[in-house]
Design an enzyme around this catalytic site. Structure first.
Site, PDB file in Angstrom:
ATOM      1  N   GLY A   1      45.147 -59.224  -2.170  1.00  0.00           N
ATOM      2  CA  GLY A   1      46.454 -59.150  -1.502  1.00  0.00           C
ATOM      3  C   GLY A   1      47.830 -59.060  -2.417  1.00  0.00           C
TER       4      GLY A   1
ATOM      5  N   MET B   1      53.710 -61.197   0.117  1.00  0.00           N
ATOM      6  CA  MET B   1      53.058 -62.356  -0.285  1.00  0.00           C
ATOM      7  C   MET B   1      52.384 -62.424  -1.470  1.00  0.00           C
ATOM      8  SD  MET B   1      54.210 -64.632   1.168  1.00  0.00           S
ATOM      9  CE  MET B   1      53.498 -66.034   0.172  1.00  0.00           C
TER      10      MET B   1
ATOM     11  N   GLY C   1      45.825 -67.977   3.467  1.00  0.00           N
ATOM     12  CA  GLY C   1      46.547 -67.365   3.944  1.00  0.00           C
ATOM     13  C   GLY C   1      46.508 -66.338   4.701  1.00  0.00           C
ATOM     14  N   THR C   2      46.344 -65.915   5.514  1.00  0.00           N
ATOM     15  CA  THR C   2      45.799 -64.389   6.461  1.00  0.00           C
ATOM     16  C   THR C   2      45.608 -65.139   7.393  1.00  0.00           C
ATOM     17  OG1 THR C   2      44.119 -63.166   4.209  1.00  0.00           O
ATOM     18  CG2 THR C   2      44.520 -62.314   5.974  1.00  0.00           C
TER      19      THR C   2
ATOM     20  N   THR D   1      52.289 -71.418   4.832  1.00  0.00           N
ATOM     21  CA  THR D   1      52.057 -72.877   4.011  1.00  0.00           C
ATOM     22  C   THR D   1      53.348 -73.090   3.792  1.00  0.00           C
ATOM     23  OG1 THR D   1      52.251 -70.264   2.379  1.00  0.00           O
ATOM     24  CG2 THR D   1      49.963 -71.096   2.460  1.00  0.00           C
TER      25      THR D   1
ATOM     26  N   HIS E   1      60.334 -61.613  13.596  1.00  0.00           N
ATOM     27  CA  HIS E   1      59.152 -61.244  11.891  1.00  0.00           C
ATOM     28  C   HIS E   1      59.821 -59.797  12.166  1.00  0.00           C
ATOM     29  CE1 HIS E   1      56.679 -65.324  11.847  1.00  0.00           C
ATOM     30  NE2 HIS E   1      56.621 -64.716  11.369  1.00  0.00           N
ATOM     31  N   HIS E   2      60.138 -59.455  10.592  1.00  0.00           N
ATOM     32  CA  HIS E   2      59.821 -58.438  10.585  1.00  0.00           C
ATOM     33  C   HIS E   2      59.433 -57.237  11.120  1.00  0.00           C
ATOM     34  CE1 HIS E   2      56.977 -58.286   7.514  1.00  0.00           C
ATOM     35  NE2 HIS E   2      57.379 -59.232   7.698  1.00  0.00           N
TER      36      HIS E   2
ATOM     37  N   LYS F   1      55.930 -56.449  10.019  1.00  0.00           N
ATOM     38  CA  LYS F   1      54.737 -57.153  10.720  1.00  0.00           C
ATOM     39  C   LYS F   1      53.739 -56.772  11.896  1.00  0.00           C
ATOM     40  CE  LYS F   1      53.682 -62.166  11.531  1.00  0.00           C
ATOM     41  NZ  LYS F   1      52.611 -62.021  10.564  1.00  0.00           N
TER      42      LYS F   1
END
Length: 246
Positions: free
Chosen positions: A12, A17, A78-79, A105, A135-136, A139
């Site tokens: 990704g 990220m 971290g998905t 993280t 969140h933005h 998301k």
């Protein structure tokens, strides 16, 4: 590049990220060896890396875990947006390789989870627990992985199962909270990198524990730190608490 530089594979790597992690890798003196994007398979290239970092999509998890297993290297997951089937895959893979899975993280967020667990463990059930996150606008999953991570922390502190005691996105004329429930509210808008609050609401008093992310670079630095820590560990399932020594 130095003799101690770590060769990273980012799954990704063209996403928000992924780009931030690539920058953090360079700043830490390591090397971005492989970058894989949507529809790509890291399998043929994973053997060139010392560690994989996965910030892609839940649908790609099995392919990414298989690549790490075949290459015999650690992987940081971290998905977000994972379900029970994905967590079962992670548990099985961790029996073969070092694997760190987290909904966030950020070192600060994980410390917040630790503190929230302690507060929930200390207070009795007359204190209601609500988790608020923003969140933005782009998301896709709600509540966020971080909100769910906080929910898990407080439910474990209280000694209850989160799945059986959570209330998400209340709506309608009959929305009174159930006794002992853990509530979730999700806000979306603008470019917010991530704000999270755990509210303990008692009689005539409230405790609010909060964390605000000003830039996603904090998550990228945490992901790099997690990967550095994970290399050389025995097969098993690890968390950011292990990285922090909590």
């Amino acid at each position: 590049m130095t003799d101690s530089a770590i060769r990273f594979g980012i799954i990704g790597h063209k996403g928000r990220m992924g780009k931030a992690i690539a920058k953090a890798i360079e700043q830490a003196g390591h090397v971005l060896q492989v970058g894989v994007d949507e529809g790509g398979n890291p399998g043929p290239l994973a053997s060139q890396c010392d560690v994989l970092v996965d910030f892609s999509a839940p649908t790609a998890l099995k392919t990414n875990l298989d690549a790490a297993k075949v290459a015999g290297i650690p992987i940081v997951i971290g998905t977000t947006g994972l379900d029970d089937e994905h967590f079962q895959m992670i548990e099985e893979a961790s029996q073969m390789l070092p694997l760190l899975q987290t909904g966030n993280t950020s070192l600060g967020v994980n410390l917040l989870c630790h503190i929230a667990h302690k507060v929930a463990e200390t207070l009795d059930t007359s204190w209601d627990i609500e988790i608020l996150e923003m969140h933005h606008r782009d998301k896709v999953d709600a509540p966020s992985g971080t909100a769910r991570q906080l929910g898990t922390a407080v439910s474990e502190g209280r000694g209850i199962a989160l799945g059986e005691n959570s209330e998400v996105g209340r709506s309608g004329p009959d929305s009174k909270r159930a006794p002992g429930a853990i509530g979730f509210a999700s806000l979306r808008g603008g470019t917010a990198a991530g704000d999270h609050s755990v509210i303990f609401a008692g009689n005539e008093e409230r405790i609010v524990l909060s964390h605000s992310a000003e830039d996603r670079s904090i998550f990228a630095r945490g992901a790099v730190k997690a990967a550095e820590w994970l290399i050389g560990k025995q097969p098993g399932l690890y968390s950011m608490n292990d990285v922090l020594g909590l």
